[in-house]
Design a protein around this motif. Structure first.
Motif, PDB file in Angstrom:
ATOM      1  N   MET A   1      -3.632  36.678  44.278  1.00  0.00           N
ATOM      2  CA  MET A   1      -3.695  36.566  42.830  1.00  0.00           C
ATOM      3  C   MET A   1      -4.512  37.721  42.254  1.00  0.00           C
ATOM      4  SD  MET A   1      -2.093  34.152  41.549  1.00  0.00           S
ATOM      5  CE  MET A   1      -1.569  32.511  41.474  1.00  0.00           C
ATOM      6  N   PRO A   2      -4.091  38.248  41.106  1.00  0.00           N
ATOM      7  CA  PRO A   2      -4.851  39.347  40.491  1.00  0.00           C
ATOM      8  C   PRO A   2      -6.246  38.901  40.060  1.00  0.00           C
ATOM      9  CG  PRO A   2      -2.728  39.023  39.395  1.00  0.00           C
ATOM     10  CD  PRO A   2      -2.896  37.908  40.365  1.00  0.00           C
ATOM     11  N   GLU A   3      -7.170  39.854  40.119  1.00  0.00           N
ATOM     12  CA  GLU A   3      -8.543  39.564  39.691  1.00  0.00           C
ATOM     13  C   GLU A   3      -8.762  40.030  38.265  1.00  0.00           C
ATOM     14  OE1 GLU A   3     -11.581  40.904  42.400  1.00  0.00           O
ATOM     15  OE2 GLU A   3     -11.410  38.986  43.433  1.00  0.00           O
ATOM     16  N   LEU A   4      -9.674  39.340  37.610  1.00  0.00           N
ATOM     17  CA  LEU A   4      -9.997  39.605  36.225  1.00  0.00           C
ATOM     18  C   LEU A   4     -11.513  39.643  36.096  1.00  0.00           C
ATOM     19  CD1 LEU A   4      -8.671  39.687  33.368  1.00  0.00           C
ATOM     20  CD2 LEU A   4      -8.882  37.199  33.344  1.00  0.00           C
ATOM     21  N   ARG A   5     -12.041  40.619  35.353  1.00  0.00           N
ATOM     22  CA  ARG A   5     -13.483  40.668  35.088  1.00  0.00           C
ATOM     23  C   ARG A   5     -13.730  39.901  33.797  1.00  0.00           C
ATOM     24  NH1 ARG A   5     -18.079  42.512  36.953  1.00  0.00           N
ATOM     25  NH2 ARG A   5     -17.078  43.600  38.648  1.00  0.00           N
ATOM     26  N   VAL A   6     -14.530  38.848  33.900  1.00  0.00           N
ATOM     27  CA  VAL A   6     -14.787  37.968  32.763  1.00  0.00           C
ATOM     28  C   VAL A   6     -16.268  37.881  32.438  1.00  0.00           C
ATOM     29  CG1 VAL A   6     -12.730  36.569  33.220  1.00  0.00           C
ATOM     30  CG2 VAL A   6     -14.914  35.854  34.147  1.00  0.00           C
ATOM     31  N   SER A   7     -16.537  37.557  31.204  1.00  0.00           N
ATOM     32  CA  SER A   7     -17.900  37.280  30.757  1.00  0.00           C
ATOM     33  C   SER A   7     -18.188  35.794  30.902  1.00  0.00           C
ATOM     34  CB  SER A   7     -18.067  37.718  29.299  1.00  0.00           C
ATOM     35  OG  SER A   7     -19.314  37.300  28.802  1.00  0.00           O
ATOM     36  N   GLY A   8     -17.163  34.993  30.680  1.00  0.00           N
ATOM     37  CA  GLY A   8     -17.326  33.550  30.781  1.00  0.00           C
ATOM     38  C   GLY A   8     -16.051  32.826  30.399  1.00  0.00           C
ATOM     39  N   ILE A   9     -16.107  31.515  30.547  1.00  0.00           N
ATOM     40  CA  ILE A   9     -14.980  30.650  30.203  1.00  0.00           C
ATOM     41  C   ILE A   9     -15.512  29.478  29.392  1.00  0.00           C
ATOM     42  CG2 ILE A   9     -13.302  29.006  31.162  1.00  0.00           C
ATOM     43  CD1 ILE A   9     -12.844  30.984  33.431  1.00  0.00           C
ATOM     44  N   GLU A  10     -14.792  29.143  28.348  1.00  0.00           N
ATOM     45  CA  GLU A  10     -15.067  27.935  27.561  1.00  0.00           C
ATOM     46  C   GLU A  10     -13.874  27.023  27.814  1.00  0.00           C
ATOM     47  OE1 GLU A  10     -16.751  25.158  25.573  1.00  0.00           O
ATOM     48  OE2 GLU A  10     -17.803  27.078  25.644  1.00  0.00           O
ATOM     49  N   GLU A  11     -14.112  25.891  28.469  1.00  0.00           N
ATOM     50  CA  GLU A  11     -12.999  25.042  28.893  1.00  0.00           C
ATOM     51  C   GLU A  11     -12.382  24.227  27.768  1.00  0.00           C
ATOM     52  OE1 GLU A  11     -13.450  22.986  32.609  1.00  0.00           O
ATOM     53  OE2 GLU A  11     -14.665  24.618  33.434  1.00  0.00           O
ATOM     54  N   GLU A  12     -13.109  24.024  26.669  1.00  0.00           N
ATOM     55  CA  GLU A  12     -12.567  23.290  25.524  1.00  0.00           C
ATOM     56  C   GLU A  12     -13.122  23.889  24.247  1.00  0.00           C
ATOM     57  OE1 GLU A  12     -13.373  19.112  25.932  1.00  0.00           O
ATOM     58  OE2 GLU A  12     -11.830  18.867  27.475  1.00  0.00           O
ATOM     59  N   SER A  13     -12.266  24.492  23.445  1.00  0.00           N
ATOM     60  CA  SER A  13     -12.674  25.102  22.181  1.00  0.00           C
ATOM     61  C   SER A  13     -11.690  24.715  21.084  1.00  0.00           C
ATOM     62  CB  SER A  13     -12.720  26.628  22.313  1.00  0.00           C
ATOM     63  OG  SER A  13     -12.922  27.222  21.038  1.00  0.00           O
ATOM     64  N   ILE A  14     -12.217  24.492  19.881  1.00  0.00           N
ATOM     65  CA  ILE A  14     -11.352  24.228  18.732  1.00  0.00           C
ATOM     66  C   ILE A  14     -11.465  25.341  17.688  1.00  0.00           C
ATOM     67  CG2 ILE A  14     -11.293  21.722  19.033  1.00  0.00           C
ATOM     68  CD1 ILE A  14     -13.436  21.582  16.764  1.00  0.00           C
ATOM     69  N   VAL A  15     -12.176  26.420  18.018  1.00  0.00           N
ATOM     70  CA  VAL A  15     -12.383  27.512  17.056  1.00  0.00           C
ATOM     71  C   VAL A  15     -11.703  28.818  17.462  1.00  0.00           C
ATOM     72  CG1 VAL A  15     -14.550  26.550  16.190  1.00  0.00           C
ATOM     73  CG2 VAL A  15     -14.601  28.198  18.070  1.00  0.00           C
ATOM     74  N   LEU A  82      -3.979  39.579  32.868  1.00  0.00           N
ATOM     75  CA  LEU A  82      -3.834  38.633  31.758  1.00  0.00           C
ATOM     76  C   LEU A  82      -2.359  38.326  31.500  1.00  0.00           C
ATOM     77  CD1 LEU A  82      -6.593  39.855  29.291  1.00  0.00           C
ATOM     78  CD2 LEU A  82      -6.595  37.767  30.680  1.00  0.00           C
ATOM     79  N   ALA A  83      -1.493  39.318  31.624  1.00  0.00           N
ATOM     80  CA  ALA A  83      -0.060  39.070  31.462  1.00  0.00           C
ATOM     81  C   ALA A  83       0.448  38.125  32.548  1.00  0.00           C
ATOM     82  CB  ALA A  83       0.716  40.381  31.469  1.00  0.00           C
ATOM     83  N   ALA A  84      -0.016  38.311  33.770  1.00  0.00           N
ATOM     84  CA  ALA A  84       0.387  37.420  34.863  1.00  0.00           C
ATOM     85  C   ALA A  84      -0.063  35.984  34.580  1.00  0.00           C
ATOM     86  CB  ALA A  84      -0.202  37.911  36.189  1.00  0.00           C
ATOM     87  N   LEU A  85      -1.287  35.835  34.118  1.00  0.00           N
ATOM     88  CA  LEU A  85      -1.817  34.511  33.780  1.00  0.00           C
ATOM     89  C   LEU A  85      -1.052  33.926  32.584  1.00  0.00           C
ATOM     90  CD1 LEU A  85      -3.889  32.291  34.253  1.00  0.00           C
ATOM     91  CD2 LEU A  85      -5.550  33.650  32.961  1.00  0.00           C
TER      92      LEU A  85
END
Length: 163
Positions: A1-15, A82-85
């Motif tokens: 799977m391709p790797e992605l450099r991330v700052s973080g993940i928010e699993e539930e957002s409404i904004v 990101l396109a793959a995801l």
């Protein structure tokens, strides 16, 4: 799977787009907008790496999600993973929202196939740099009045006319 450099993940957002969203904050941003609310994402060497399979697995654990949002940082610095995801998310019937400091016109004119692929998979694109003097707290899903909320039909027309 391709790797992605991330700052973080928010699993539930409404904004960060319509409905309940899973948000991936990408790492690295060349725009460095004055007043940015995510300045920790600017350094391209910051954050951490995750493979897109891990992100997809986390996403699939919540059936209530409307879709995924790619924010930043600048998602178009990492368009291929990101396109793959995004393809996997779309195949599951969910939506893709992408935030970018670039304009749609600039991205649509790109010769980079991954940039064009990510654009073509976006249901919504929020484009344009954050401009502190145009900040408006009443705006939906964006921070400054110059930023546009563009739907897939507009995005696809821009891609076709840029060919």
């Amino acid at each position: 799977m391709p790797e992605l450099r991330v700052s973080g993940i928010e699993e539930e957002s409404i904004v960060d787009g319509p409905g309940l969203r899973f948000v991936v904050f990408t790492q690295g941003c060349p725009h460095r907008c004055k007043g940015c609310h995510n300045p920790e994402t600017h350094d391209p060497d910051g954050g951490f790496t995750l493979d897109t399979g891990t992100i997809l697995k986390k996403f699939r654990q919540n059936p209530l999600l409307s879709g995924i949002t790619f924010s930043g940082g600048e998602p178009f610095l990492q368009p291929a993973p990101l396109a793959a995801l995004a393809r996997d998310i779309k195949e599951s019937g969910k939506t893709v929202v992408v935030y970018t400091g670039y304009t749609l016109e600039r991205l649509a004119a790109s010769s980079d196939a991954a940039v064009r692929a990510l654009l073509s998979l976006a249901d919504i694109l929020v484009d344009g740099p954050y401009i502190e003097s145009l900040r408006d707290l009443e705006l939906t899903f964006r921070g400054s009045a110059n930023q546009r909320i563009l739907k897939s039909d507009t995005i696809l027309r821009a891609l076709q006319s840029a060919q």
